[in-house]
Scaffold this motif. Structure first.
Motif, PDB file in Angstrom:
ATOM      1  N   LEU A 113     -48.075  40.510 -48.462  1.00 15.93           N
ATOM      2  CA  LEU A 113     -48.288  41.936 -47.225  1.00 15.93           C
ATOM      3  C   LEU A 113     -47.440  43.365 -47.650  1.00 15.93           C
ATOM      4  N   PHE A 114     -46.799  42.929 -47.744  1.00 16.10           N
ATOM      5  CA  PHE A 114     -45.590  44.362 -47.994  1.00 16.10           C
ATOM      6  C   PHE A 114     -45.982  45.363 -49.493  1.00 16.10           C
ATOM      7  N   ALA A 115     -46.543  44.537 -50.513  1.00 17.27           N
ATOM      8  CA  ALA A 115     -46.745  45.012 -51.907  1.00 17.27           C
ATOM      9  C   ALA A 115     -47.763  45.785 -51.565  1.00 17.27           C
ATOM     10  N   PRO A 116     -49.078  45.579 -51.298  1.00 16.40           N
ATOM     11  CA  PRO A 116     -50.460  46.429 -51.031  1.00 16.40           C
ATOM     12  C   PRO A 116     -50.023  47.195 -50.461  1.00 16.40           C
ATOM     13  N   ALA A 117     -48.953  46.974 -49.207  1.00 16.56           N
ATOM     14  CA  ALA A 117     -48.672  48.187 -47.720  1.00 16.56           C
ATOM     15  C   ALA A 117     -48.667  49.412 -49.004  1.00 16.56           C
ATOM     16  N   ILE A 118     -47.232  49.436 -49.874  1.00 14.83           N
ATOM     17  CA  ILE A 118     -46.468  50.053 -50.734  1.00 14.83           C
ATOM     18  C   ILE A 118     -47.664  50.948 -51.655  1.00 14.83           C
ATOM     19  N   LEU A 119     -47.935  49.688 -52.660  1.00 14.14           N
ATOM     20  CA  LEU A 119     -48.862  50.372 -53.458  1.00 14.14           C
ATOM     21  C   LEU A 119     -49.675  51.651 -52.947  1.00 14.14           C
ATOM     22  N   LEU A 120     -50.654  51.377 -52.144  1.00 14.23           N
ATOM     23  CA  LEU A 120     -51.251  51.622 -51.258  1.00 14.23           C
ATOM     24  C   LEU A 120     -50.678  52.928 -50.959  1.00 14.23           C
ATOM     25  N   LEU A 121     -49.848  53.148 -50.971  1.00 14.49           N
ATOM     26  CA  LEU A 121     -49.089  54.664 -50.319  1.00 14.49           C
ATOM     27  C   LEU A 121     -48.832  55.341 -51.457  1.00 14.49           C
ATOM     28  N   VAL A 122     -47.808  54.724 -52.161  1.00 14.09           N
ATOM     29  CA  VAL A 122     -47.866  55.398 -53.418  1.00 14.09           C
ATOM     30  C   VAL A 122     -49.318  55.927 -54.257  1.00 14.09           C
ATOM     31  N   VAL A 123     -50.229  54.999 -54.135  1.00 15.68           N
ATOM     32  CA  VAL A 123     -50.968  55.236 -55.995  1.00 15.68           C
ATOM     33  C   VAL A 123     -52.063  56.946 -54.414  1.00 15.68           C
ATOM     34  N   THR A 124     -52.276  56.765 -53.219  1.00 13.86           N
ATOM     35  CA  THR A 124     -52.941  57.765 -52.652  1.00 13.86           C
ATOM     36  C   THR A 124     -51.959  59.133 -52.473  1.00 13.86           C
ATOM     37  N   ASP A 125     -50.544  58.935 -52.346  1.00 12.62           N
ATOM     38  CA  ASP A 125     -50.079  60.363 -52.504  1.00 12.62           C
ATOM     39  C   ASP A 125     -49.338  60.481 -50.882  1.00 12.62           C
ATOM     40  N   SER A 126     -49.616  58.968 -50.220  1.00  5.35           N
ATOM     41  CA  SER A 126     -49.162  59.352 -48.742  1.00  5.35           C
ATOM     42  C   SER A 126     -48.111  59.013 -48.405  1.00  5.35           C
ATOM     43  N   THR A 127     -47.053  58.563 -49.246  1.00 11.14           N
ATOM     44  CA  THR A 127     -45.383  58.652 -49.327  1.00 11.14           C
ATOM     45  C   THR A 127     -44.832  59.756 -48.132  1.00 11.14           C
ATOM     46  N   THR A 128     -44.341  59.194 -47.435  1.00  9.29           N
ATOM     47  CA  THR A 128     -43.659  60.465 -46.219  1.00  9.29           C
ATOM     48  C   THR A 128     -42.003  60.010 -45.713  1.00  9.29           C
ATOM     49  N   VAL A 129     -41.844  61.170 -45.123  1.00 13.51           N
ATOM     50  CA  VAL A 129     -40.054  59.728 -44.356  1.00 13.51           C
ATOM     51  C   VAL A 129     -40.062  59.350 -43.649  1.00 13.51           C
ATOM     52  N   GLN A 130     -41.409  59.143 -42.975  1.00 17.81           N
ATOM     53  CA  GLN A 130     -41.838  57.695 -42.709  1.00 17.81           C
ATOM     54  C   GLN A 130     -41.807  56.284 -43.521  1.00 17.81           C
ATOM     55  N   THR A 131     -42.728  56.420 -44.299  1.00 19.74           N
ATOM     56  CA  THR A 131     -42.313  55.595 -44.897  1.00 19.74           C
ATOM     57  C   THR A 131     -41.013  54.425 -45.375  1.00 19.74           C
ATOM     58  N   LEU A 132     -40.927  56.030 -45.973  1.00 24.23           N
ATOM     59  CA  LEU A 132     -39.212  55.700 -46.905  1.00 24.23           C
ATOM     60  C   LEU A 132     -38.499  54.538 -45.700  1.00 24.23           C
ATOM     61  N   LEU A 133     -38.638  55.417 -44.520  1.00 25.13           N
ATOM     62  CA  LEU A 133     -37.516  54.271 -43.838  1.00 25.13           C
ATOM     63  C   LEU A 133     -38.431  53.587 -42.875  1.00 25.13           C
ATOM     64  N   LEU A 134     -39.290  52.936 -43.052  1.00 24.49           N
ATOM     65  CA  LEU A 134     -40.212  51.607 -42.672  1.00 24.49           C
ATOM     66  C   LEU A 134     -39.468  51.221 -43.836  1.00 24.49           C
ATOM     67  N   ALA A 135     -40.168  51.618 -45.243  1.00 25.99           N
ATOM     68  CA  ALA A 135     -39.786  49.981 -46.276  1.00 25.99           C
ATOM     69  C   ALA A 135     -37.820  49.924 -46.302  1.00 25.99           C
ATOM     70  N   LYS A 136     -37.415  51.083 -45.963  1.00 21.65           N
ATOM     71  CA  LYS A 136     -35.859  50.420 -45.563  1.00 21.65           C
ATOM     72  C   LYS A 136     -35.144  49.801 -44.953  1.00 21.65           C
ATOM     73  N   ALA A 137     -36.363  49.494 -43.934  1.00 17.74           N
ATOM     74  CA  ALA A 137     -36.202  48.563 -42.713  1.00 17.74           C
ATOM     75  C   ALA A 137     -36.361  47.364 -43.309  1.00 17.74           C
ATOM     76  N   PHE A 138     -38.173  47.013 -43.682  1.00 12.87           N
ATOM     77  CA  PHE A 138     -38.270  45.732 -44.381  1.00 12.87           C
ATOM     78  C   PHE A 138     -37.493  45.273 -45.234  1.00 12.87           C
ATOM     79  N   LEU A 139     -36.632  46.293 -46.285  1.00 10.07           N
ATOM     80  CA  LEU A 139     -35.559  45.932 -47.281  1.00 10.07           C
ATOM     81  C   LEU A 139     -34.017  45.044 -46.224  1.00 10.07           C
ATOM     82  N   ILE A 140     -33.901  46.095 -45.858  1.00  7.28           N
ATOM     83  CA  ILE A 140     -32.706  45.039 -45.087  1.00  7.28           C
ATOM     84  C   ILE A 140     -32.647  43.883 -44.204  1.00  7.28           C
ATOM     85  N   ALA A 141     -34.585  44.271 -43.458  1.00  9.81           N
ATOM     86  CA  ALA A 141     -33.906  43.434 -42.671  1.00  9.81           C
ATOM     87  C   ALA A 141     -34.720  41.482 -43.178  1.00  9.81           C
TER      88      ALA A 141
END
Lengths: 127, 136
Positions: free
Chosen positions: A64-92
């Motif tokens: 589930l996590f991989a497609p979300a990240i790949l979508l964000l990167v491919v469509t150039d829609s990464t933001t401060v919030q997406t980085l924060l959420l990705a970090k929260a996922f990894l830590i969790a």
């Protein structure tokens, strides 16, 4: 850290989970059974069984996590919030593994929920 | 197309082949009445994998194993590609993974011990190496 390096790090976390589970299985079932075709099923117990369930859950979370990240990167829609959420996922998910292995009730479910909600929010932000 | 992406596409197609390798004998052995049913355990008398022959059950397990490996390999290929970290080394790893996963199928079906584990290990190590290469 970028979203992509977080995804690669999570892949490595799953690999570590697999190696821990395999080490436990080797002790419980013996290397001979693991190398065989495993035609008869054996059950593992204790921490190794927990690690096995943690691994199954981590693979589903990864799918589930991989497609979300790949979508964000491919469509150039990464933001401060997406980085924060990705970090929260990894830590969790890094907390989830020992919480499951050592049977810390509450913490495991909390960590799972943080990871799950982070993933869901990443999909919302991708839209 | 970049080598890692070619290998990834072929690995996904390999999963379609593995599905056929498992599903065709399973349907021949059990009949479509069982496979097309909702597969309720009490009615079937167990899980589908427990009702098929030894070799079909092995192909079943090989198919399930590749799902897990393929998710990790997809991440490795796409992270390497999107992060512009592609190199001769990562291309070699990607094709190494593909070759190992192809050989894994007959090794499982025919019970080649310990080669099934060796091929699995090669695919696993190749994926690990690509993920590490993407980070450094």
């Amino acid at each position: 850290m970028t979203e992509l390096s977080i995804l690669a790090s999570y892949g490595l976390l799953v690999i570590v989970t697999l190696l821990l589970q395999a080490t436990g299985s080797m002790q419980q079932l013996g290397i001979g059974y693991l190398l065989s075709s495993r035609d008869d099923s054996h059950t593992i117990t204790g921490m190794t069984a927990r690690l096995n369930r943690a691994l199954d859950n981590s693979v589903v979370a990864m799918a589930l996590f991989a497609p979300a990240i790949l979508l964000l990167v491919v469509t150039d829609s990464t933001t401060v919030q997406t980085l924060l959420l990705a970090k929260a996922f990894l830590i969790a998910r890094a907390v989830y593994l020992p919480a499951y292995a050592f049977g810390i009730i509450g913490l495991r479910s909390l960590a799972w929920t943080v990871g799950f909600v982070s993933t869901a929010l990443l999909y919302f932000l991708a839209l | 197309m970049q080598h890692e992406l070619t290998a990834l596409t072929l690995a996904a197609l390999l999963q379609a082949v593995q599905f056929a390798l498992m599903a065709v004998p399973a349907n021949l052995e059990l009949g479509p009445g069982k496979t097309m049913s909702p597969r309720d355990r009490p009615r079937l008398g167990g899980e589908l994998i427990d009702l098929v022959s030894l070799r079909t059950a092995r192909l079943f397990r090989a198919f399930n194993n590749h799902f897990e490996a393929l998710i990790l390999f997809t991440i490795a290929c796409l992270v390497v590609h999107l992060g512009d970290q592609s190199s001769a080394f990562t291309a070699l790893c990607a094709y190494g993974y593909l070759g190992a996963r192809v050989l894994y199928i007959p090794a499982y079906a025919f019970g080649w011990t310990p080669w099934r584990s060796v091929f699995w290990g090669v695919g696993f190590a190749a994926t690990c190496a690509m993920l590490v290469a993407a980070l450094i």
